[in-house]
Write a protein that holds these residues in place. Sequence first.
Motif: not given
Ligand code: ADP
Length: 227
Positions: A13, A21, A23, A42-49, A212
Amino acid sequence: DRWIEVDGLHKIYRPRKSRPTHALSDITFTVRRGEFISVVGPSGCGKTTLLKILAGIVRGSEGTVRVAGRDVTGPLPEVGMVFQAATLLPWRTILQNVMVPVEVRKLDARVYRERAERLLGMVGLDGFEGKYPHELSGGMQQRAGICRALVHDPAVLLMDEPFGALDALTREYMNVELLRIWRESGQTIVFVTHSIPEAVFLSDRVVVLSPRPGRVAEIVDIGLERP
Ligand code: ADP
Ligand code: ADP
């Protein structure tokens, strides 16, 4: 029979006003047709991404992503996604909300209305078709959101912690219901959760991401014979 193929995927990102970042780093895995795979970490490891990239909502920075034999460059019609919180339209009834994907895709409403009603029945929302979202509890709204994701029978279903906001009992109930729907439909499911027990209960295989930037730490074959 590789229905989802992720190869060498990176995501960085680059926000305008803050530092980049990293991700996701070098993610590679495949999913077979009809398989139920979970992604934990863990939280922030990029699952949603990762899920948003599969959904065609976010673009990867490097690597290839193919779903149903096609490169993902935007949302594909055979893919449905369930978000963490149900985002129902407040001015529409529950049934009208569930029918949104049918309308958007200009499918035959008569055919799919029956399916919508059947799905609402399966998740315990019989008799709530004509109610508005504010008349239902949070858990009921989330269940309606799942019906909406399923109504057009997407070949691939992406679910991002869909039951995270539910109480423990409703969550267990929904997990069992989801398995029932999955067995019936033969869908390919990618399910993101931070709960390892939930992943083990639901999945054929579990992709474990490390902190991450998310890397594939391990892919665990659950190998359960299902009844
Ligand atoms: P998870 O779902 O595992 O908690 P995310 O995919 O939400 O992880 O996020 C992975 C990393 O990317 C995190 O450090 C988050 O802060 C960062 N991130 C997610 N979306 C964005 C965005 N739109 N812009 C910048 N950084 C992002
Ligand atoms: P929560 O999200 O608050 O945990 P649930 O989805 O678990 O709620 O709902 C528990 C049960 O309570 C539902 O299955 C339903 O029978 C009942 N219920 C909750 N809200 C309503 C409502 N607005 N109208 C009728 N029944 C409701």
